[in-house]
Design a protein around this motif. Structure first.
Motif: not given
Length: 619
Positions: A308-312, A348-355
């Motif tokens: 199972n893989i998720v492209l991010f 991904p970097d900005s998303i991880s800091k956003k939430y």
């Protein structure tokens, strides 16, 4: 070969509860130790380690064995790699069977060990520069903590460092420690100029890249600020070596593998800092393709731990294109794929800091789509209702569906595509069959080109030409049989009709068809024979052995047996060709019932084996 004495010593010294305890949290339970399974996501501990018997058993997955099998199962080591891992942990000197005449494998291993030593020294050097020099603290440490927001736990976990600005500081220090210049060059740390050696990594934050066992095999270096950076390139990687091939490794896999196994899911991102940011936000089952285009080797590496893989990838145009490129590659390897859709150029970097941590997990689940829905969103964002572009878009989706091997999944994706695209399923199936046919033809064409490049004339064509020559030279020759006499021509025609054989060469088929048309007339006498310029048959005459009283049998004397052998060989090659065609067709379309397909292959193989027996080639 590692000596038996060394293997025995390694196994006797190794403490199974200590080794497994490095990977699994164990608690004493009577004479044994108990812990949560590292191979499944269980809540009640069913993983047992017995120090007395030196074995382990995982009742949730059914796996078990000794310390070697654990390392092979959990760390995906080979048998030899497991022995080297244990020998290093317990400081055991490895002895080889032939101490003074080591095999090439052993020599290569020693060469690689020298490269590993340099990588380890470089890691410690860069860490020291980051924490204990003014330049490192001002440039590297401030960049990581202030500009990127990484905490000390993440910096230590991923062993980040800093390469100083000096032209050859690292190279000189490494040479002083006794490392040879050729290994420094081979590892990609040093480049030689005319009169001096330069460091390849200068004024960069350093990201060590680990293999599955935790050894550093290479580095990624990021420039800190373009205003004072010594290079305009944002990222540079170690050069390719025997231990470092970018297309075969994934950044962060060593740190993420346990979490990937437990969650049975892997997030795939593009950059080093994306991995670090997600880890810091609690998403630890994440790896990076290290800034290069995704490769099949990298996909197969993930497949060792999960399907199972998720492209991010980034939400800009280049990230979207990278996601679209990776879809078919991932589907071809039998992976279950989801793709995260993020817009407005976020990453991904900005998303991880956003939430927050809990909100981030919710976002990742909510924003991931199957490839049909993902492509629909891309189409809706960039192309809207353009019918021409929509037709290409539909074919693009069908092309991706054609890569799926699982029949049930393929059917469900066709239903999903029909629903989303508002196109009847029978129309999609018709177009999918056309795509499958094109793919099959493409594979065949590639194989033909390969054969031509290898300058190989298929044996089947050689046999066809021999049959044509037999007909032209001996077509009317009588063959005496028990029940009735026949001719060479009639015998070959009967075999082709009975077995429904067809010539693969158009040229040979034309000649053969002419012979069939003239069968009712004068046979092969009206056809041009295989002659030279003087009209004489091209036979190589034997020396006049008959005048010396020695009888040499000619081809004509055994013409019947000769024809039978050629026809049997020809049948065998035709069946081999048919088996190969069936396998290729099944792999591409996946529409056949698997049991029916296997029965067909077995039946054809049995016929082929019978033919081989008649030719005295037992298989």
């Amino acid at each position: 070969m590692i000596s038996k004495k060394t293997i025995k010593k390694i196994l006797s010294v190794s403490c199974i509860e200590d080794i497994i305890g490095d990977f699994v949290e164990l608690k004493k339970s009577g004479l044994n130790y108990r812990g949560l399974s590292p191979f499944s996501n269980e809540k009640t501990p069913s993983f047992i380690v017995s120090p007395i018997k030196k074995i382990w058993k995982d009742f949730s997955s059914g796996k078990g064995g000794n310390i070697i099998t654990f390392l092979m199962e959990h760390e995906h080591f080979t048998y030899v790699e497991s022995l080297h891992y244990l020998a290093k942990k317990y400081n055991i000197q490895i002895e080889y069977i032939e101490k003074f005449s080591k095999s090439k494998i052993d020599i290569d291993h020693e060469e690689n060990e020298k490269l590993y030593l340099i990588q380890d020294y470089a890691k410690r050097f860069f860490i020291n520069q980051l924490f204990f020099t003014k330049e490192g603290q001002k440039n590297g440490f401030n960049y990581l903590t202030q500009k990127r927001g990484f905490n000390m736990k993440i910096i230590h976990k991923f062993e980040l460092g800093y390469a100083p600005l000096s032209w050859s500081f690292f190279t000189n220090k490494a040479l002083e420690k006794g490392f040879k210049i050729r290994y420094l060059k081979k590892s990609g740390f040093t480049v030689s100029r005319k009169y001096y050696n330069n460091d390849c990594f200068r004024q960069r934050v350093m990201f060590p890249i680990h293999n599955l066992s935790g050894k550093v095999i290479g580095f990624g270096g990021r420039s800190i600020d373009s205003s004072y950076s010594c290079s305009t390139t944002k990222y540079i990687n170690s050069s390719e070596s025997d231990i470092f091939q970018k297309g075969k490794i994934l950044y962060g896999l060593f740190q993420a593998k346990r979490n990937i196994l437990k969650e049975d899911l892997c997030y795939l991102v593009e950059g080093y800092t994306d991995v670090l940011s997600l880890h810091q936000s609690g998403i630890k089952n994440v790896v990076s393709s290290s800034g290069i285009s995704l490769t099949v080797d990298q996909i197969l590496l993930i497949k060792k731990f999960t399907k199972n893989i998720v492209l991010f990838y980034d939400g800009d145009s280049s990230g979207i294109k990278a996601s679209l490129r990776g879809i078919n590659m991932i589907l071809e390897q039998g992976m279950n794929l989801r793709i995260l859709f993020i817009s407005n150029g976020e990453d991904p970097d900005s998303i991880s800091k956003k939430y927050s941590r809990s909100r981030l997990r919710y976002f990742l689940v909510k924003s991931s789509y199957n490839f049909v829905s993902f492509k629909q969103k891309i189409y809706g964002k960039f192309h809207k209702d353009d019918p021409i572009k929509k037709s290409f878009f539909v074919l693009n989706i069908l092309n991706s569906i054609s890569k799926i091997s699982n029949l049930l999944q393929k059917e469900l994706y066709l239903q999903e595509a029909s629903k989303i695209l508002r196109i009847r399923q029978e129309i999609l199936i018709h177009e999918l069959e056309k795509i499958n046919k094109k793919n099959e033809q493409k594979i065949h064409k590639i194989q033909v080109i390969k054969d031509k490049k290898n300058n190989q004339t298929p044996l089947i064509l050689i046999l066809e030409e021999k049959l044509i020559q037999l007909i032209l030279n001996y077509g009317d020759k009588i063959i005496e049989k028990e029940k009735c006499n026949t001719t060479v021509l009639e015998e070959i025609l009967h075999a082709f009709k009975y077995w429904n054989l067809r010539f693969s060469s158009k040229k040979n088929k034309v000649i053969f068809d002419k012979i069939c048309l003239q069968k009712g007339g004068t046979g092969s006498s009206n056809l041009k024979s295989d002659t030279d310029d003087k009209g004489e048959k091209n036979f190589y005459p034997l020396s006049k052995w008959d005048k010396k009283g020695i009888k040499v049998p000619s081809q004509e004397d055994h013409i019947y047996q000769y024809i039978i052998d050629i026809i049997l060989k020809y049948k065998s090659l035709c069946i081999s060709k048919l088996i190969k065609k069936e396998i290729i067709h099944h792999n591409i379309t996946k529409n056949d019932d698997r049991k029916y397909f296997l029965k067909k292959i077995i039946d054809l193989t049995n016929i082929k084996n019978e033919l081989h027996k008649k030719l005295h080639r037992y298989v």
